[in-house]
Scaffold this motif. Structure first.
Motif, short mmCIF file in Angstrom:
data_model
loop_
_atom_site.label_atom_id
_atom_site.label_comp_id
_atom_site.label_asym_id
_atom_site.label_seq_id
_atom_site.Cartn_x
_atom_site.Cartn_y
_atom_site.Cartn_z
N ASN A 1 17.59 34.94 39.75
CA ASN A 1 16.35 34.71 40.49
C ASN A 1 16.29 35.56 41.76
O ASN A 1 15.22 36.08 42.12
CB ASN A 1 16.21 33.23 40.85
CG ASN A 1 15.98 32.36 39.62
OD1 ASN A 1 15.55 32.86 38.57
ND2 ASN A 1 16.26 31.07 39.73
N THR A 2 17.42 35.67 42.46
CA THR A 2 17.45 36.47 43.69
C THR A 2 17.20 37.94 43.38
O THR A 2 16.42 38.61 44.08
CB THR A 2 18.82 36.31 44.39
OG1 THR A 2 19.02 34.94 44.72
CG2 THR A 2 18.87 37.15 45.66
N ASN B 1 17.65 37.24 31.91
CA ASN B 1 18.66 36.37 32.53
C ASN B 1 20.00 36.41 31.80
O ASN B 1 20.64 35.39 31.57
CB ASN B 1 18.16 34.92 32.62
CG ASN B 1 17.15 34.73 33.73
OD1 ASN B 1 16.61 35.70 34.25
ND2 ASN B 1 16.87 33.49 34.09
N GLU C 1 22.00 31.10 37.32
CA GLU C 1 20.57 31.40 37.30
C GLU C 1 20.05 31.81 38.67
O GLU C 1 19.15 32.63 38.78
CB GLU C 1 19.81 30.17 36.79
CG GLU C 1 18.31 30.44 36.58
CD GLU C 1 17.59 29.27 35.94
OE1 GLU C 1 16.34 29.30 35.92
OE2 GLU C 1 18.27 28.33 35.48
N ASN C 2 20.64 31.22 39.73
CA ASN C 2 20.15 31.56 41.07
C ASN C 2 20.38 33.04 41.41
O ASN C 2 19.62 33.64 42.18
CB ASN C 2 20.82 30.68 42.12
CG ASN C 2 22.31 30.94 42.24
OD1 ASN C 2 23.06 30.74 41.28
ND2 ASN C 2 22.77 31.37 43.40
#
Length: 533
Positions: A436-437, A410, A432-433
């Protein structure tokens, strides 16, 4: 009168000569003896052995051995050696002027007053040549041998000896013993290194494979195939010529110095750039081709998908999963090369990683780069090709692996290193999204089944794995009638990544068919139910 003068001069010269002889022999004898003795003393320099390079478990990867040699000098009497040396040794000594001695012969040779030289032979395990490197004239000239030469190199010692006028050693007076170089402990797991190398040897295609500890940046395995089996100290000119002219380039460290088109393995970078610029990613209907049109609607060029029948309705996650070219053509052209290049620079994707052996800087093109290097303008078609990792992009396997390690963490990137004491990190602040994607798409590459238009490109290779891997295949076209470069880059286990792996086969064909199955073997070794201890 003339004869008397001549006789007088003769007597005078003889008297002067006699005077100086008496002076030297009697009055100044001690002074000249000291001078003559100084001419008969010699200082002999000796050097300590080079330090040993170990893997993480104490296996010797490179080490030195010392062998006694007798080297011909004018004071050596051949006849006196016949009772000491074997017939084969005598023949070798006469032929080459030097001969390797056995330990039991050393005492007898020294008793004759002959000086024994000790030669250092550096030995390597062939599977790690591109890591440890090699020596040139006693100095490290590549790999760890070069990077840590000052640490590994032995220190000089000296010995003061008294010699006879003929050069034989009469007495050893003072000795300062040489010091061996320091040992080097690396992060390499030789068992893993040997396993990967043996598997590549069976396939016999030029390749590069790296395994990294995702959390620390320690390099566990770094394999460039092919290597050479010959020991460097013993290579004759004919063999050396064959090595240099070998089209497979066995001396090239493909992992850190080979530059390759990354193909679809670059798509996560394009996806991150898109997510940073678009809050709501679009969906594209992939029909198998992308038509680039002018402002008036005229089709200027057609770019095909790898699946000519198309993938249908495709969002960003699916585009990563199935490696949909049409999707990435669209978003690359929409963003433009300037936006893509700025994100590539955030990741320093084409920069040197900082690993402690030689590496090459890659190429991630821009308008200015093309103008400077190609002497021409950047076109929209260049941007479209950049979106799928083709065109002018060239990266090393390590640079690509470094990028995927950043995704796994990350945004945290450990500096890759081979010597275990070096630990440094860099950090990218991306929402962070977005991570995650991207990870969701990379996970589906290996876990999402179905028909060819929907399933992940590495699903066939990983469908029954007892662990979860996130990764991406790549099939990079190289032209000139050659097969594509085959890529797989990934990390696992997915929930808490421990290992990052990159596999490249030069002209190996499809990433799904060549690199992905090989990566599966490596992850089985690392994470499988029957993994090696």
């Amino acid at each position: 009168m003339r004869y008397k003068t001549t006789f007088f001069v003769f007597i005078l010269m003889f008297s002067i000569l006699l005077f100086f002889l008496v002076k030297i022999q009697i009055f100044d004898s001690e002074k000249h003896k000291e001078f003559l003795d100084s001419l008969l003393t010699r200082t002999l320099l000796t050097k300590g052995l080079r330090g040993t390079i170990y893997d993480r478990n104490g296996v010797k990867l490179a080490w030195s051995e010392k062998y006694p040699y007798l080297v011909y000098t004018n004071n050596i009497e051949i006849e006196k050696l016949k009772n000491i040396l074997t017939e084969d040794q005598m023949n070798e000594f006469i032929k080459s002027g030097e001969v390797k001695l056995e330990d039991y012969q050393i005492y007898s040779i020294e008793n004759l007053g002959y000086y024994i030289q000790y030669k250092e032979i550096r030995r390597y395990l062939p599977e790690v040549l591109h890591i440890v490197g090699y020596l040139t004239q006693g100095k490290g000239s590549f790999g760890l041998e070069k990077a840590y030469n000052d640490i590994l190199e032995g220190k000089l010692g000296s010995e003061l000896v008294l010699s006879t006028p003929s050069g034989k050693i009469q007495q050893r007076i003072i000795q300062r013993k040489p010091e061996n170089g320091e040992n080097l402990h690396t992060s390499i797991d030789f068992n893993l290194q040997k396993y990967i190398y043996s598997q590549l040897k069976e396939i016999s295609i030029p390749a590069a494979v790296i395994v990294e500890n995702t959390k620390t940046g320690e390099i566990l395995s770094l394999v460039s195939y092919p290597s050479i089996d010959e020991e460097f100290y013993n290579i004759d000119p004919y063999t050396w010529r064959k090595i240099i002219e070998d089209p497979k380039k066995p001396l090239l460290n493909r992992t850190t110095m080979g530059l390759y088109s990354p193909g679809s393995s670059i798509k996560p970078l394009i996806a991150i750039a898109y997510l940073l610029s678009e809050s709501t990613p679009s969906t594209v209907n992939c029909t198998g081709k992308f038509e680039y049109k002018s402002s008036s609607g005229k089709t200027l060029a057609i770019f095909n998908d790898w699946l000519l029948s198309g993938h249908g309705e495709t969002d960003l996650v699916k585009a990563l999963r199935v490696s949909c070219n049409v999707y990435f053509y669209n978003i690359a052209l929409k963003m433009g090369i300037d936006k893509i290049k700025s994100v590539a620079d955030m990741f320093r994707i084409n920069q040197k990683t900082g690993i402690d052996i030689e590496e090459t800087e890659g190429i991630f093109p821009s308008r200015n780069w093309k103008q400077k290097v190609q002497k021409t303008t950047w076109y929209p078609g260049d941007t479209i090709l950049t979106g799928i990792g083709q065109g002018y992009i060239l990266l090393t396997p390590l640079q690509l692996l470094n990028f995927y390690t950043t995704i796994a963490n990350n945004g945290t990137t450990p500096i890759p290193h081979i010597v275990k004491t070096k630990k440094e990190y860099t950090k990218l602040n991306i929402p962070e999204n977005i991570w995650n994607t991207i990870k969701e798409g990379l996970l589906e590459v290996t876990t999402y089944g179905g028909t060819i238009k929907d399933r992940g490109t590495a699903y066939i290779s990983f469908k029954d794995a007892p662990y979860k891997i996130a990764g991406k295949t790549g099939t990079a076209e190289v032209g000139k009638g050659k097969k594509s470069h085959s890529w797989f880059v990934g990390f696992g286990p997915f929930d808490s990544p421990e290992y990052s792996v990159v596999v490249l086969f030069e002209n190996g064909g499809s990433g799904s068919e060549m690199a992905a199955p090989f990566a599966r073997k490596i992850f089985d070794y690392l994470l499988g139910d029957d993994k090696n201890e």
